[in-house]
Design a protein around this motif. Structure first.
Motif, PDB file in Angstrom:
ATOM      1  N   TRP A 109     -23.596 -23.805  34.544  1.00 43.23           N
ATOM      2  CA  TRP A 109     -23.985 -24.730  35.644  1.00 43.23           C
ATOM      3  C   TRP A 109     -25.194 -25.531  35.251  1.00 43.23           C
ATOM      4  O   TRP A 109     -26.043 -25.097  34.467  1.00 43.23           O
ATOM      5  CB  TRP A 109     -24.357 -23.931  36.900  1.00 43.23           C
ATOM      6  CG  TRP A 109     -23.150 -23.407  37.645  1.00 43.23           C
ATOM      7  CD1 TRP A 109     -22.526 -23.986  38.704  1.00 43.23           C
ATOM      8  CD2 TRP A 109     -22.504 -22.197  37.384  1.00 43.23           C
ATOM      9  NE1 TRP A 109     -21.494 -23.238  39.134  1.00 43.23           N
ATOM     10  CE2 TRP A 109     -21.444 -22.096  38.312  1.00 43.23           C
ATOM     11  CE3 TRP A 109     -22.656 -21.152  36.445  1.00 43.23           C
ATOM     12  CZ2 TRP A 109     -20.569 -21.022  38.375  1.00 43.23           C
ATOM     13  CZ3 TRP A 109     -21.784 -20.101  36.509  1.00 43.23           C
ATOM     14  CH2 TRP A 109     -20.728 -20.044  37.431  1.00 43.23           C
ATOM     15  N   VAL A 110     -25.240 -26.728  35.792  1.00 44.33           N
ATOM     16  CA  VAL A 110     -26.442 -27.559  35.703  1.00 44.33           C
ATOM     17  C   VAL A 110     -26.931 -27.771  37.144  1.00 44.33           C
ATOM     18  O   VAL A 110     -26.151 -28.185  38.006  1.00 44.33           O
ATOM     19  CB  VAL A 110     -26.148 -28.915  35.038  1.00 44.33           C
ATOM     20  CG1 VAL A 110     -27.404 -29.782  35.041  1.00 44.33           C
ATOM     21  CG2 VAL A 110     -25.644 -28.696  33.609  1.00 44.33           C
ATOM     22  N   PHE A 128     -22.212 -36.007  37.670  1.00 39.28           N
ATOM     23  CA  PHE A 128     -21.117 -36.563  36.841  1.00 39.28           C
ATOM     24  C   PHE A 128     -21.603 -36.636  35.376  1.00 39.28           C
ATOM     25  O   PHE A 128     -22.794 -36.570  35.088  1.00 39.28           O
ATOM     26  CB  PHE A 128     -20.653 -37.943  37.324  1.00 39.28           C
ATOM     27  CG  PHE A 128     -21.744 -38.967  37.430  1.00 39.28           C
ATOM     28  CD1 PHE A 128     -21.983 -39.828  36.374  1.00 39.28           C
ATOM     29  CD2 PHE A 128     -22.511 -39.092  38.595  1.00 39.28           C
ATOM     30  CE1 PHE A 128     -22.968 -40.793  36.491  1.00 39.28           C
ATOM     31  CE2 PHE A 128     -23.493 -40.049  38.692  1.00 39.28           C
ATOM     32  CZ  PHE A 128     -23.728 -40.919  37.641  1.00 39.28           C
ATOM     33  N   LEU A 129     -20.619 -36.791  34.441  1.00 42.83           N
ATOM     34  CA  LEU A 129     -20.889 -36.719  32.995  1.00 42.83           C
ATOM     35  C   LEU A 129     -20.625 -38.070  32.320  1.00 42.83           C
ATOM     36  O   LEU A 129     -19.791 -38.855  32.758  1.00 42.83           O
ATOM     37  CB  LEU A 129     -19.973 -35.681  32.317  1.00 42.83           C
ATOM     38  CG  LEU A 129     -20.050 -34.249  32.833  1.00 42.83           C
ATOM     39  CD1 LEU A 129     -19.023 -33.396  32.081  1.00 42.83           C
ATOM     40  CD2 LEU A 129     -21.441 -33.685  32.627  1.00 42.83           C
ATOM     41  N   THR A 130     -21.295 -38.240  31.134  1.00 41.95           N
ATOM     42  CA  THR A 130     -21.014 -39.365  30.239  1.00 41.95           C
ATOM     43  C   THR A 130     -21.428 -38.953  28.828  1.00 41.95           C
ATOM     44  O   THR A 130     -22.337 -38.147  28.640  1.00 41.95           O
ATOM     45  CB  THR A 130     -21.765 -40.628  30.665  1.00 41.95           C
ATOM     46  OG1 THR A 130     -21.373 -41.714  29.806  1.00 41.95           O
ATOM     47  CG2 THR A 130     -23.267 -40.451  30.568  1.00 41.95           C
ATOM     48  N   PHE A 186     -23.513 -34.631  25.323  1.00 38.29           N
ATOM     49  CA  PHE A 186     -23.232 -35.553  26.430  1.00 38.29           C
ATOM     50  C   PHE A 186     -24.373 -35.460  27.450  1.00 38.29           C
ATOM     51  O   PHE A 186     -25.272 -34.622  27.322  1.00 38.29           O
ATOM     52  CB  PHE A 186     -21.867 -35.266  27.078  1.00 38.29           C
ATOM     53  CG  PHE A 186     -21.656 -33.830  27.474  1.00 38.29           C
ATOM     54  CD1 PHE A 186     -22.100 -33.355  28.702  1.00 38.29           C
ATOM     55  CD2 PHE A 186     -20.992 -32.966  26.613  1.00 38.29           C
ATOM     56  CE1 PHE A 186     -21.886 -32.041  29.052  1.00 38.29           C
ATOM     57  CE2 PHE A 186     -20.782 -31.653  26.977  1.00 38.29           C
ATOM     58  CZ  PHE A 186     -21.219 -31.173  28.196  1.00 38.29           C
ATOM     59  N   THR A 187     -24.322 -36.281  28.479  1.00 38.73           N
ATOM     60  CA  THR A 187     -25.412 -36.370  29.471  1.00 38.73           C
ATOM     61  C   THR A 187     -24.858 -36.069  30.861  1.00 38.73           C
ATOM     62  O   THR A 187     -23.769 -36.566  31.225  1.00 38.73           O
ATOM     63  CB  THR A 187     -26.049 -37.767  29.467  1.00 38.73           C
ATOM     64  OG1 THR A 187     -26.533 -38.041  28.151  1.00 38.73           O
ATOM     65  CG2 THR A 187     -27.174 -37.870  30.475  1.00 38.73           C
ATOM     66  N   VAL A 188     -25.641 -35.262  31.597  1.00 40.79           N
ATOM     67  CA  VAL A 188     -25.298 -34.964  32.998  1.00 40.79           C
ATOM     68  C   VAL A 188     -26.219 -35.803  33.907  1.00 40.79           C
ATOM     69  O   VAL A 188     -27.434 -35.775  33.740  1.00 40.79           O
ATOM     70  CB  VAL A 188     -25.479 -33.466  33.309  1.00 40.79           C
ATOM     71  CG1 VAL A 188     -25.129 -33.200  34.775  1.00 40.79           C
ATOM     72  CG2 VAL A 188     -24.619 -32.626  32.379  1.00 40.79           C
ATOM     73  N   ALA A 238     -29.911 -35.155  32.502  1.00 38.86           N
ATOM     74  CA  ALA A 238     -30.283 -34.125  31.533  1.00 38.86           C
ATOM     75  C   ALA A 238     -29.283 -34.190  30.367  1.00 38.86           C
ATOM     76  O   ALA A 238     -28.089 -34.418  30.562  1.00 38.86           O
ATOM     77  CB  ALA A 238     -30.270 -32.748  32.173  1.00 38.86           C
ATOM     78  N   ASP A 239     -29.789 -34.015  29.100  1.00 38.26           N
ATOM     79  CA  ASP A 239     -28.928 -33.981  27.912  1.00 38.26           C
ATOM     80  C   ASP A 239     -28.392 -32.577  27.711  1.00 38.26           C
ATOM     81  O   ASP A 239     -29.129 -31.578  27.825  1.00 38.26           O
ATOM     82  CB  ASP A 239     -29.701 -34.396  26.657  1.00 38.26           C
ATOM     83  CG  ASP A 239     -30.021 -35.879  26.667  1.00 38.26           C
ATOM     84  OD1 ASP A 239     -29.209 -36.644  27.217  1.00 38.26           O
ATOM     85  OD2 ASP A 239     -31.050 -36.273  26.090  1.00 38.26           O
TER      86      ASP A 239
END
Length: 508
Positions: free
Chosen positions: A3-4, A20-22, A64-66, A80-81
């Motif tokens: 979890w983040v 969400f992610l990227t 990836f980045t959250v 956050a990375d």
């Protein structure tokens, strides 16, 4: 997966944060291709598809980045990375990329000679236990028939293949194929093939393909020698490569000095003539027999008998028409009277030809350039006869060219000379040098009127010419006979006619 969690400093506002992610593994345009996803409410990140860390298509790390956005995704954003490191498992077996590997080893070598190195690849993490630690072994070896021992061995850690026995024989087995196994620490294995060629050394003797070689050639025409070889010989040698050198062995038989051997580009040897060959020589007419030698080391070394071989060569000689006929008497002189009858035999020429063992036939002819009036003929026995009448006063001496022609192809011709001396007979009457027409005045006393000169074509040395006897024509008129007389001058010559002319004196 994990979890983040994001917090919002605005305590009095609702904590409705959306995640969400990227980045890597995220395909926003086609979410079905994404490898990661996140629960938008809880921030739980999970894997959508199996991940592979190993080459050639995998990757050991994902980044990836959250993003977290308050007010239900309408407010402020934080991020956050995330770095995902994949832990290796032993899921790759070792492989030999080339499949078949090629090496070689020299025949007759000692045991322990390095042949080649087999190297396998394991895409597992070499730092993760023994997942990529490889051990090599030979799964399918070749066995020596005599001893039953394996022929090759491999170093388990390096993959270096060596010979386990000595003295491999290329002529018996030129190629070997063995199967090598590479096994990792997890028990996975891969196989590859080692194709091993035995390199040749010159350890086999040469052998002529015939114990005796035969050829038949024409004798040489004079000193002209043929450029082309008269015989090509072949040699068998089980070695892969050889530097054959050929030669004729000196004093190995009659005729050895008349020939030489040369090496051709294809490894065969050719016999060539280096001295004239004469069939008319009684020794040579029976042919030649001598020995030739080959050396497979490319050097003239008769001491190394293991690397040389000998063979016989028989050369039979054929006769060619290389000799002219030979006259027993090439120059003959004969005398004959000019009134000799047509058909009279003068002389006989005899010629022989050494070709065909002396059995060559000779015919005779006259070179008509030397007998343009065709006054002579010759028969096939060589007898020359008179064919047309002779005249010494026309031609006192004939030089007739006699031809002897053999029956070879092409024929050869010899020339002799018949000198015919034509002897004189008294067949020509004297003639006056000119038509005398003296003029005499009337009523003069007796006197000398004219000197009369005469000549004769016949031979004076044979008494067929001067001195001449002059007289008045007995049939002349009486008045002439009474008025004139001829007085004979007793001298033999007149000035200017010393050789041929004599005179008569006619006084009144």
């Amino acid at each position: 997966m994990r979890w983040v969690t994001a917090t919002d400093g605005d305590k009095d506002r609702p904590q409705n944060i959306v995640y969400f992610l990227t980045g890597q593994g995220i395909d926003p345009d086609n979410p079905a291709n994404s490898k990661f996803d996140i629960n938008r409410t809880t921030g739980e990140i999970f894997v959508l598809k199996p991940l592979d860390r190993d080459q050639p298509n995998g990757r050991p790390q994902w980044r990836f980045t959250v993003f977290a956005q308050d007010e239900g995704g309408e407010g402020l954003v934080g991020y956050a990375d995330v770095q995902v490191n994949l832990k290796d498992i032993n899921d790759n077996a070792p492989i030999f990329p080339q499949g078949v590997y090629f090496g070689n080893v020299t025949e007759n070598g000692t045991a322990g000679m390095v042949v080649m190195t087999m190297t396998a690849v394991d895409y597992d993490d070499p730092s993760e236990g023994t997942n990529a630690r490889l051990v090599y072994s030979i799964e399918k070896n070749v066995i020596e028939e005599e001893t039953g021992s394996p022929i090759f061995e491999i170093e388990s850690e390096t993959g270096v293949i060596k010979t386990a026995v000595c003295c491999l024989d290329r002529e018996r087995t030129p190629d070997y194929s063995i199967q090598v196994v590479a096994m990792d620490g997890g028990g996975l294995k891969g196989t590859g093939t080692a194709s091993i060629r035995v390199k040749d050394i010159n350890d086999m003797p040469p052998q002529f393909t015939k114990d005796e070689w035969f050829t038949e050639v024409d004798e040489t025409d004079g000193t002209t020698l043929p450029e082309m070889p008269i015989l090509t010989v072949t040699v068998h040698d089980e070695d892969e490569t050889n530097k054959f050198q050929y030669k004729v062995l000196e004093n190995s038989g009659y005729g050895a000095d008349k020939f030489t051997m040369v090496r051709n580009n294809d490894g065969t040897g050719s016999l060539k003539i280096v001295q004239p060959l004469d069939y008319e020589d009684l020794l040579q007419s029976n042919g030649f027999r001598f020995r030739i030698q080959v050396n497979d080391k490319g050097e003239d070394n008769d001491n190394d008998k293991y690397h040389v071989a000998n063979s016989w060569v028989v050369v039979k000689l054929r006769d060619i028409n290389d000799n002219k006929p030979q006259f027993e008497r090439p120059n003959i002189e004969v005398s004959v009277y000019e009134n000799a009858e047509v058909g009279k035999s003068l002389e006989t020429f005899k010629a022989t030809d050494p070709d065909q063992g002396g059995k060559s036939k000779v015919s005779y002819a006259i070179d008509r350039v030397s007998d343009r009036k065709r006054q002579f003929s010759i028969n096939q026995e060589g007898t020359v006869s008179i064919q047309r009448s002779l005249d010494r006063e026309d031609t006192p001496r004939h030089q007739v060219k006699i031809l002897a022609i053999d029956d070879g192809i092409p024929p050869k011709t010899a020339t002799a000379t018949l000198t015919v001396i034509v002897q004189d007979i008294n067949d020509n009457a004297p003639t006056f040098l000119r038509d005398y027409r003296p003029v005499l005045p009337e009523h003069v006393p007796p006197r000398k009127v004219v000197e009369i000169l005469a000549t004769d074509d016949d031979d004076r040395s044979k008494s067929n010419g001067p001195p001449f006897q002059f007289r008045l024509d007995p049939g002349a008129d009486d008045i002439i006979r009474a008025s004139f007389k001829v007085e004979q001058d007793q001298s033999e010559y007149f000035p200017g006619s010393l050789e041929f002319c004599h005179d008569g004196i006619v006084p009144i």
